[in-house]
Design a protein around this motif. Sequence first.
Motif, PDB file in Angstrom:
ATOM      1  N   GLU A   5      -3.417   6.584  -7.851  1.00 44.25           N
ATOM      2  CA  GLU A   5      -2.790   6.587  -9.177  1.00 44.25           C
ATOM      3  C   GLU A   5      -1.346   7.055  -9.106  1.00 44.25           C
ATOM      4  O   GLU A   5      -0.478   6.524  -9.796  1.00 44.25           O
ATOM      5  N   ILE A   6      -1.083   8.056  -8.240  1.00 40.28           N
ATOM      6  CA  ILE A   6       0.295   8.503  -8.054  1.00 40.28           C
ATOM      7  C   ILE A   6       1.146   7.364  -7.488  1.00 40.28           C
ATOM      8  O   ILE A   6       2.282   7.136  -7.908  1.00 40.28           O
ATOM      9  N   ALA A   7       0.598   6.631  -6.531  1.00 40.83           N
ATOM     10  CA  ALA A   7       1.336   5.526  -5.919  1.00 40.83           C
ATOM     11  C   ALA A   7       1.703   4.471  -6.959  1.00 40.83           C
ATOM     12  O   ALA A   7       2.833   3.949  -6.972  1.00 40.83           O
ATOM     13  N   ARG A   8       0.762   4.148  -7.844  1.00 37.25           N
ATOM     14  CA  ARG A   8       1.056   3.143  -8.876  1.00 37.25           C
ATOM     15  C   ARG A   8       2.107   3.662  -9.849  1.00 37.25           C
ATOM     16  O   ARG A   8       2.992   2.921 -10.280  1.00 37.25           O
ATOM     17  N   GLU A  98       2.523   9.524   0.430  1.00 38.49           N
ATOM     18  CA  GLU A  98       3.452   9.054   1.459  1.00 38.49           C
ATOM     19  C   GLU A  98       3.710  10.115   2.528  1.00 38.49           C
ATOM     20  O   GLU A  98       4.857  10.448   2.866  1.00 38.49           O
ATOM     21  N   GLY A  99       2.627  10.697   3.042  1.00 40.09           N
ATOM     22  CA  GLY A  99       2.731  11.639   4.129  1.00 40.09           C
ATOM     23  C   GLY A  99       3.116  13.047   3.745  1.00 40.09           C
ATOM     24  O   GLY A  99       3.368  13.891   4.622  1.00 40.09           O
ATOM     25  N   SER A 478      -9.167  -3.892 -12.054  1.00 35.63           N
ATOM     26  CA  SER A 478      -9.827  -4.317 -10.812  1.00 35.63           C
ATOM     27  C   SER A 478      -9.340  -5.687 -10.353  1.00 35.63           C
ATOM     28  O   SER A 478      -9.359  -5.989  -9.152  1.00 35.63           O
ATOM     29  N   ARG A 479      -8.890  -6.505 -11.273  1.00 36.19           N
ATOM     30  CA  ARG A 479      -8.339  -7.811 -10.914  1.00 36.19           C
ATOM     31  C   ARG A 479      -6.945  -7.698 -10.299  1.00 36.19           C
ATOM     32  O   ARG A 479      -6.405  -8.680  -9.777  1.00 36.19           O
ATOM     33  N   GLY A 480      -6.302  -6.526 -10.437  1.00 34.47           N
ATOM     34  CA  GLY A 480      -4.986  -6.314  -9.852  1.00 34.47           C
ATOM     35  C   GLY A 480      -3.829  -6.793 -10.702  1.00 34.47           C
ATOM     36  O   GLY A 480      -2.688  -6.825 -10.243  1.00 34.47           O
ATOM     37  N   ILE A 481      -4.091  -7.153 -11.956  1.00 36.46           N
ATOM     38  CA  ILE A 481      -3.004  -7.650 -12.803  1.00 36.46           C
ATOM     39  C   ILE A 481      -2.511  -6.591 -13.791  1.00 36.46           C
ATOM     40  O   ILE A 481      -1.521  -6.798 -14.490  1.00 36.46           O
ATOM     41  N   VAL A 482      -3.214  -5.462 -13.838  1.00 37.87           N
ATOM     42  CA  VAL A 482      -2.852  -4.372 -14.749  1.00 37.87           C
ATOM     43  C   VAL A 482      -2.946  -3.063 -13.977  1.00 37.87           C
ATOM     44  O   VAL A 482      -3.801  -2.917 -13.096  1.00 37.87           O
ATOM     45  N   VAL A 483      -2.054  -2.131 -14.286  1.00 38.17           N
ATOM     46  CA  VAL A 483      -2.148  -0.799 -13.692  1.00 38.17           C
ATOM     47  C   VAL A 483      -2.395   0.216 -14.794  1.00 38.17           C
ATOM     48  O   VAL A 483      -1.957   0.041 -15.930  1.00 38.17           O
ATOM     49  N   ARG A 484      -3.113   1.266 -14.414  1.00 39.35           N
ATOM     50  CA  ARG A 484      -3.377   2.363 -15.344  1.00 39.35           C
ATOM     51  C   ARG A 484      -2.437   3.522 -15.024  1.00 39.35           C
ATOM     52  O   ARG A 484      -2.276   3.893 -13.867  1.00 39.35           O
ATOM     53  N   TYR A 493      -2.089   1.273 -20.155  1.00 30.49           N
ATOM     54  CA  TYR A 493      -2.184   0.170 -19.204  1.00 30.49           C
ATOM     55  C   TYR A 493      -0.969  -0.740 -19.337  1.00 30.49           C
ATOM     56  O   TYR A 493      -0.548  -1.083 -20.449  1.00 30.49           O
ATOM     57  N   LEU A 494      -0.419  -1.125 -18.185  1.00 31.25           N
ATOM     58  CA  LEU A 494       0.783  -1.948 -18.137  1.00 31.25           C
ATOM     59  C   LEU A 494       0.574  -3.090 -17.153  1.00 31.25           C
ATOM     60  O   LEU A 494      -0.255  -3.000 -16.237  1.00 31.25           O
ATOM     61  N   ILE A 495       1.374  -4.150 -17.306  1.00 33.92           N
ATOM     62  CA  ILE A 495       1.348  -5.233 -16.332  1.00 33.92           C
ATOM     63  C   ILE A 495       1.705  -4.660 -14.961  1.00 33.92           C
ATOM     64  O   ILE A 495       2.660  -3.896 -14.821  1.00 33.92           O
ATOM     65  N   ALA A 496       0.937  -5.032 -13.921  1.00 38.31           N
ATOM     66  CA  ALA A 496       1.186  -4.509 -12.577  1.00 38.31           C
ATOM     67  C   ALA A 496       2.520  -5.016 -12.056  1.00 38.31           C
ATOM     68  O   ALA A 496       2.832  -6.211 -12.172  1.00 38.31           O
ATOM     69  N   PRO A 497       3.339  -4.133 -11.492  1.00 37.88           N
ATOM     70  CA  PRO A 497       4.589  -4.586 -10.876  1.00 37.88           C
ATOM     71  C   PRO A 497       4.264  -5.537  -9.729  1.00 37.88           C
ATOM     72  O   PRO A 497       3.427  -5.238  -8.890  1.00 37.88           O
ATOM     73  N   ARG A 498       4.941  -6.653  -9.677  1.00 40.16           N
ATOM     74  CA  ARG A 498       4.664  -7.602  -8.613  1.00 40.16           C
ATOM     75  C   ARG A 498       5.356  -7.167  -7.324  1.00 40.16           C
ATOM     76  O   ARG A 498       6.445  -6.619  -7.338  1.00 40.16           O
TER      77      ARG A 498
END
Length: 572
Positions: A5-8, A98-99, A478-484, A493-498
Amino acid sequence: MTSEEIARLVALLRQTGTDLRDVEVKAAGGGLPKSIRDTLSAFSNDRGGTVILGLEEKAGFQPAAGFDAGRIRDALASACNDDLHPPVRGEIEMVPFEGALVVVAEIGELDPRFKPCYVAARGEYNGSFTRGGDGDRRLTDFEIHLLHTNRGQPDDDREPVPGATEADLDDTEIQFLLARVRQRQPRAFADLDRQQVLRRLNILTEDSAGVLRPSLGGLLTLGIYPQQFFPQLNATLVVYPGTSAQDIPVNGPRFLENRTFDGPIPVIVDEAVTAVLRNTSVRSFIDGSGRIDRYDYPAEVIREGVANALLHRDYSSYSRGTPVQITLYSDRLVIANPGGLFGAVTEDDLGREGVTSTRNPVLARLLQDARLPETGRMVCENRASGIPTMLRELRRTGSPLPEFHNRITRFKLLLPRHTLLDDETTTWIGGLGQQGLTTTQQLALAEMRLGRAVTNSTMRNLGLEAHRATSELADLVSRGIVVRVGERRHARYLIAPRAEQLALYAATNLSDTELIKEALRDGRELSRRDLEQRTGLSYMKVLRALKDLEIAGTVRPTAPARSPLRRYRLAP
């Protein structure tokens, strides 16, 4: 909050290049920043938010050098508990990213009964903050006053109006209202004379000298001309030709209409609705029952919006110089009133049946028995049914859901002017390559495409039960088109950054205008929404870049500003 979630969330931060309204990022390499206390106060007084410590914004939100996660976590917990009043109860944790380790705190909105939350060392009037843009802003005295009144029940609408008498009330409307309440509640009113009923309904009340005067609520409901006593307790309408006050055609008018609506609230509501409809388009459809005329904004929705603004606005002495403001742009209708939501009602509650809390109980009681001049309907039902009615009507006509913008001093209703699932949006959804999307999922994606975050509450307003809303949003993730983004009640919820958009930002130092030119380089004509999707830029960044490119003659539009067919192409 998990590492994923942090990464998104950081991906979104990198895409926008700055903090979000409800996300504050600090490097904290040299210790806990003093300004974080202001942010804790601001999130507590606003809608809550997320604090991330250990990332360097200027370095593209990379892990900060010298960051001691354990020490900063303890210092942040101590600040929440010891430096704020009342103490902030945030969920603080260390999360791998990220490490490295970062410290994440989820700060919830404070219960309205205890606001404002302030930095104890500065005191309430110097240490209370709210969010403004992506930063913190000190609360004004007026905002603190409103937070104080929100702890109890204001009685501004019950106050006697100095200098007013019963003769300033409309006798015809009084007779109608008295007949109605006697019929509806005979045990309470049938055996009372006129003046006794007026006093029991708080239409008349005694001033400090014992003289009977119309109350503010009585005058605003039944007065002949309330503006004699309160010139600005009315409504205004400004109609602009473009999408902003600055969007003026060459040699064209600054605005298409500029009006003020005076009189009692029933008259203001009727006249305002008529004026808005007169300035909007109407389309005709033929069905089995004959021709149907459909306005850009359903009349019922406008009526509920204006009536709600006049009923629920703040009527304290601080804001009696501010009218309800109705602004019509080429792409949206905005209705704004002084005073934010009252009591424990939040933006997420709006639209739920039976959820209500009124700042002006006398006014609410009177308006349910006062009639609108044109139709004879009652101004409101006083049953918390106004916004649910508005949502049902918008769903019926295929219109986008309204946006609610709640601040301490102001509440704003925004109604977009288009069909949510138009041909362009439907084509875009099809291009996502997802099979089996439900209608409500498609509507949610259309909302997100407009740059509007979708929440569980949004899905409920689209007609789903709470459990179904959660499952449909989870399916989009789960489809990968939206991020929480965010957790629990703060999740949106927003459109997933491409991936190609993020790569474009990471691999180049192109300006916004250069990104737009690159997107148009292949010669295709693209809409503003297409450009948002291809570049990853926000709505406002695309708008500003296009304006600069048009002025420079680099980009040319293919249709007038108000045309739904407007596209952009590179100039030869």
